[in-house]
Every structure is written in C-alpha cells, then in structure tokens.
Design an enzyme around this catalytic site. Structure first.
Site, PDB file in Angstrom:
ATOM      1  NE  ARG A 106      -3.797   0.877   7.832  1.00 58.74           N
ATOM      2  CZ  ARG A 106      -4.835   1.083   7.005  1.00 58.74           C
ATOM      3  NH1 ARG A 106      -4.911   0.440   5.838  1.00 58.74           N
ATOM      4  NH2 ARG A 106      -5.762   1.937   7.312  1.00 58.74           N
ATOM      5  CD  GLU A 128      -1.767   0.430  11.281  1.00 51.50           C
ATOM      6  OE1 GLU A 128      -2.851   0.060  11.778  1.00 51.50           O
ATOM      7  OE2 GLU A 128      -1.660   1.427  10.532  1.00 51.50           O
ATOM      8  CB  SER A 182      -3.459   3.316  13.983  1.00 51.85           C
ATOM      9  OG  SER A 182      -4.540   4.190  13.764  1.00 51.85           O
TER      10      SER A 182
HETATM   11  C1  LIG Z   1      -0.585  11.310  12.754  1.00 50.38           C
HETATM   12  C2  LIG Z   1      -0.525  10.030  11.960  1.00 50.38           C
HETATM   13  C3  LIG Z   1      -1.657   9.620  11.263  1.00 50.38           C
HETATM   14  C4  LIG Z   1      -1.623   8.427  10.506  1.00 50.38           C
HETATM   15  N1  LIG Z   1      -2.750   8.051   9.819  1.00 50.38           N
HETATM   16  C5  LIG Z   1      -2.714   6.934   9.040  1.00 50.38           C
HETATM   17  C6  LIG Z   1      -3.853   6.537   8.265  1.00 50.38           C
HETATM   18  O1  LIG Z   1      -4.902   7.173   8.271  1.00 50.38           O
HETATM   19  N2  LIG Z   1      -3.763   5.417   7.506  1.00 50.38           N
HETATM   20  C7  LIG Z   1      -2.628   4.665   7.454  1.00 50.38           C
HETATM   21  O2  LIG Z   1      -2.587   3.661   6.729  1.00 50.38           O
HETATM   22  N3  LIG Z   1      -1.531   5.010   8.185  1.00 50.38           N
HETATM   23  C8  LIG Z   1      -1.545   6.122   8.968  1.00 50.38           C
HETATM   24  N4  LIG Z   1      -0.438   6.471   9.693  1.00 50.38           N
HETATM   25  C9  LIG Z   1       0.753   5.596   9.675  1.00 50.38           C
HETATM   26  C10 LIG Z   1       1.763   5.928   8.561  1.00 50.38           C
HETATM   27  O3  LIG Z   1       1.638   7.276   8.146  1.00 50.38           O
HETATM   28  C11 LIG Z   1       1.600   4.997   7.359  1.00 50.38           C
HETATM   29  O4  LIG Z   1       1.815   3.649   7.721  1.00 50.38           O
HETATM   30  C12 LIG Z   1       2.572   5.360   6.231  1.00 50.38           C
HETATM   31  O5  LIG Z   1       2.212   4.653   5.057  1.00 50.38           O
HETATM   32  C13 LIG Z   1       4.029   5.080   6.588  1.00 50.38           C
HETATM   33  O6  LIG Z   1       4.837   5.714   5.611  1.00 50.38           O
HETATM   34  P1  LIG Z   1       6.310   6.207   5.961  1.00 50.38           P
HETATM   35  O7  LIG Z   1       6.897   6.749   4.730  1.00 50.38           O
HETATM   36  O8  LIG Z   1       6.292   7.115   7.139  1.00 50.38           O
HETATM   37  O9  LIG Z   1       7.009   4.820   6.328  1.00 50.38           O
HETATM   38  P2  LIG Z   1       7.888   4.458   7.599  1.00 50.38           P
HETATM   39  O10 LIG Z   1       7.098   4.684   8.830  1.00 50.38           O
HETATM   40  O11 LIG Z   1       9.221   5.100   7.534  1.00 50.38           O
HETATM   41  O12 LIG Z   1       8.056   2.885   7.375  1.00 50.38           O
HETATM   42  C14 LIG Z   1       6.948   2.020   7.487  1.00 50.38           C
HETATM   43  C15 LIG Z   1       7.295   0.687   6.852  1.00 50.38           C
HETATM   44  O13 LIG Z   1       7.443   0.858   5.448  1.00 50.38           O
HETATM   45  C16 LIG Z   1       8.714   0.378   5.032  1.00 50.38           C
HETATM   46  N5  LIG Z   1       9.168   1.224   3.926  1.00 50.38           N
HETATM   47  C17 LIG Z   1       9.275   2.575   3.908  1.00 50.38           C
HETATM   48  N6  LIG Z   1       9.710   2.974   2.698  1.00 50.38           N
HETATM   49  C18 LIG Z   1       9.878   1.861   1.948  1.00 50.38           C
HETATM   50  C19 LIG Z   1      10.316   1.615   0.608  1.00 50.38           C
HETATM   51  N7  LIG Z   1      10.706   2.602  -0.206  1.00 50.38           N
HETATM   52  N8  LIG Z   1      10.370   0.329   0.173  1.00 50.38           N
HETATM   53  C20 LIG Z   1      10.010  -0.691   0.985  1.00 50.38           C
HETATM   54  N9  LIG Z   1       9.584  -0.522   2.249  1.00 50.38           N
HETATM   55  C21 LIG Z   1       9.522   0.741   2.726  1.00 50.38           C
HETATM   56  C22 LIG Z   1       9.600   0.460   6.262  1.00 50.38           C
HETATM   57  O14 LIG Z   1      10.663  -0.461   6.204  1.00 50.38           O
HETATM   58  C23 LIG Z   1       8.602   0.100   7.359  1.00 50.38           C
HETATM   59  O15 LIG Z   1       8.447  -1.299   7.435  1.00 50.38           O
HETATM   60  C24 LIG Z   1      -0.447   7.648  10.468  1.00 50.38           C
HETATM   61  C25 LIG Z   1       0.692   8.082  11.167  1.00 50.38           C
HETATM   62  C26 LIG Z   1       0.660   9.253  11.910  1.00 50.38           C
HETATM   63  C27 LIG Z   1       1.893   9.694  12.637  1.00 50.38           C
END
Ligand SMILES: Cc1cc2nc3c(=O)[nH]c(=O)nc-3n(C[C@H](O)[C@H](O)[C@H](O)COP(=O)(O)OP(=O)(O)OC[C@H]3O[C@@H](n4cnc5c(N)ncnc54)[C@H](O)[C@@H]3O)c2cc1C
Length: 310
Positions: free
Chosen positions: A183, A302, A232
């Site tokens: 992560r 996380e 998480s």
């Molecule tokens: C119900 C649920 C289930 C989940 N299950 C999992 C799972 O199984 N495994 C897992 O790993 N995660 C899980 N997550 C967490 C989340 O979905 C992941 O971390 C996901 O990769 C975040 O993507 P996002 O686009 O929503 O990023 P955001 O939440 O908007 O941002 C997360 C981080 O990424 C950065 N970021 C976003 N876009 C960019 C970009 N274009 N360039 C550089 N940095 C960027 C942001 O600055 C921030 O630091 C879950 C979340 C929820 C709500």
C-alpha cells in the site's frame, strides 16, 4: 478577508496566469461530494484538466508555492472539515480512455475506474486484472496506493505509468521506478499519474467474468460496501491483521459522534450520515490508542487524511 474571497482571488490569479487553460477551475467546490465518506470541506480551487497537455500547461505556469493536491475517486480519503488550501486536481473525461494492446496488455487513463479495467480486460480475454473488480477507486489511486486484493497488487501488473510533475514535465516510469511496497508507492509525491500500462495473460473471457462475479459476491457479504466508508482504515502490521487487533481491543461498534467502527468488518469506519471528518478522525485515533494499549502495536493509517480541521 474571508475564505470565499481568498478562493476567488486565487481563481482570478490563475485565470490571468493561464490564458490557454482548457480545463475547468471551480472556486470553493465541496469535497464531501467527491469522497466515499461523504465528508470534507471545500477545495479553495478545484481544477479539472482537459487532458494531459492541459495539466502539464497548468503545472508549468503556476507559482510553485501554490499547493496542489490530487484526488481520485475518494475511496481512500478522509478530507478534513476545513477543506484543502490551494488547488485540488480531479481528473475526468480526458483521462478516461482504455486501449487493448498486443500480448495481453491494457492501457488505461488515470481516471478510469478500476472496475472498468477489470471488465475491459475480461472482454478482451486478458486474465490477471480481475482483482480490480473489488477496488472502488480509479487507476491513479491504484497506482499511488499500490491497490491490491485477492492475492494480487498493482505492482505485479503494472508495466509503466505516465505522470506529470509539479514543473509540468511528463515522465514515463517503468514499474521499478515506482518503488512499490505494501500500500505504498515511493515515486516522488508531486507526480500526478495520467496513465498506466498493465500486463495480463491470455484467458477465457467467461472464466474471468465468473471470477469477477465471485469477487463481487464475496465483497457483498464480507464488507460494508454500500456504506459511507473509506475501506480498510489501517494497514495490516507485519504478521498481524489490523481487524483482529481492533476486535481484540474491544473496538467493534465503537462510536464517536456520527461515526462508528463497522460491526461487519472492524477495520472499516462508517459515516452513519451526519458524521464530520473530525468525528471519523477522532474515532480512528481512539482505535489506534486502544490497540496500542491492548497489544503494544501502533496501527498506521492506510486512509490518506488531507486538509485542515474546521
Ligand atoms: C468499500 C471499499 C473497499 C476497498 N477495498 C480495497 C481493497 O480491497 N484493496 C485496496 O487496495 N484498497 C481498497 N479500498 C481503498 C481504495 O479503494 C484504494 O486505495 C484505491 O486505490 C483508491 O483509489 P481512489 O481513486 O479512490 O483514490 P483516492 O482515495 O481519491 O486517493 C488515494 C491516494 O491516491 C492519490 N491519487 C489519486 N489519484 C492520483 C493520481 N492520478 N496521481 C497521483 N496520485 C493520485 C491521492 O492523492 C491519495 O493520496 C477500498 C475502499 C472502499 C471504500
């Protein structure tokens, strides 16, 4: 000077500085609308770039002391109630293409939801990307978080990523330069990912779709995926599961204001509807303190916490 006029001053300054900007600038956009928790104050300015060239133009022509924050689909974010100063960037349509390439490769823009990557791969007979069916973020968030599930992680399937730095320079980074760990992505913090190239292997579309259905069914019964949550909350410490430590510390169901620890999966925090960002953060810190007192282990967030308190 009040916050609204500061925001519009910055908007005016940017509009003057960037005559060729094609993307959209919005002063005071409410970030709660863009996070899964549905909490968070305003962005001083929200910028939606038209495409990578527009983003690069923006970065190259704005003063370096203007803070820039990139958000994805907000599924791993806790935005504080006072909002985020400077410019918040959210990628849209101009970063939404998916292209199938020879030898089981798939190229996707950073705004493409992970679930669409999984579907497009399945349709093209590319196996190995179905784990993205369960992650509710987009490609940019997956690259930054090294998103993973069901035994696979982004670092195992990414060949290279494109990104724009704070000076507007476009980089193509092979996976080794993304310095991945659990992560965590060790690429410079100022990089905004714009695209990823994924490597899968040949597979049977029907079998891949069946695997994806299995992932979706598992999620439905194991995680509160229909709630306002950030997934998480804490990373699993080496050799331990965060949820087990939280459970052992008696935190299942614990409440602060309008937020509680999920009964279904106690590494998930839930906004019941009226929680503030402060409620959720205080709940998380209370859980950390109780786990530390009970087990001696310090949980690491996380979820990314951004912005300022009200
Ligand atoms: C119900 C649920 C289930 C989940 N299950 C999992 C799972 O199984 N495994 C897992 O790993 N995660 C899980 N997550 C967490 C989340 O979905 C992941 O971390 C996901 O990769 C975040 O993507 P996002 O686009 O929503 O990023 P955001 O939440 O908007 O941002 C997360 C981080 O990424 C950065 N970021 C976003 N876009 C960019 C970009 N274009 N360039 C550089 N940095 C960027 C942001 O600055 C921030 O630091 C879950 C979340 C929820 C709500």
């Amino acid at each position: 000077m009040n916050e609204a006029s500061v925001a519009s001053d910055l908007a005016a300054e940017l509009t003057t500085q960037l005559p060729e900007l094609r993307g959209k600038l919005t002063a005071g956009a409410v970030l709660a609308d863009f996070t899964w928790f549905r909490v968070g104050g305003p962005a001083e300015i929200l910028y939606s770039p038209a495409d990578e060239a527009d983003l690069s133009y923006f970065m190259a022509n704005t003063k370096l002391d203007i803070p820039v924050t990139i958000i994805g689909l907000g599924s791993n974010l806790l935005v504080r109630d006072g909002g985020i100063s400077g410019v918040v960037i959210r990628l849209g349509k101009g970063f939404g293409d998916i292209k199938i390439e020879p030898e089981s490769r798939l190229r996707a823009g950073a705004a493409v939801p992970d679930v669409k990557v999984a579907r497009a791969a399945a349709d093209a007979g590319i196996a190995g990307l179905s784990f993205y069916r369960g992650i509710p973020g987009c490609v940019g968030g997956a690259l930054r978080m090294n998103g993973g599930a069901h035994g696979r992680e982004t670092c195992e399937v990414v060949v290279e990523a494109r990104a724009v730095d704070r000076a507007g320079k476009v980089h193509v980074l092979p996976v080794a330069e993304l310095h991945y760990a659990y992560r965590h992505c060790g690429a410079p913090d100022d990089l905004i990912f714009t695209e990823a190239l994924f490597q899968g292997e040949p597979g049977d579309p029907a079998a891949i779709l069946a695997e994806m259905d299995g992932i979706a069914a598992y999620r439905e019964q194991a995680q509160p995926i229909k709630s306002r949550t950030g997934g998480s909350t804490f990373k699993n410490p080496p050799g331990n599961k965060a949820w087990q430590l939280i459970d052992a510390a008696g935190c299942r169901g614990l409440r602060v204001g309008g937020a509680h620890v999920s009964e279904m999966h106690c590494n998930f925090l839930i906004n019941e509807g009226a929680a503030t960002g402060a409620d959720i953060e205080e709940l998380g810190e209370t859980v950390r303190a109780r786990v530390k007192a009970n087990s001696g282990i310090e949980l690491e967030w996380e979820i990314k916490r951004l912005g300022k308190p009200r």
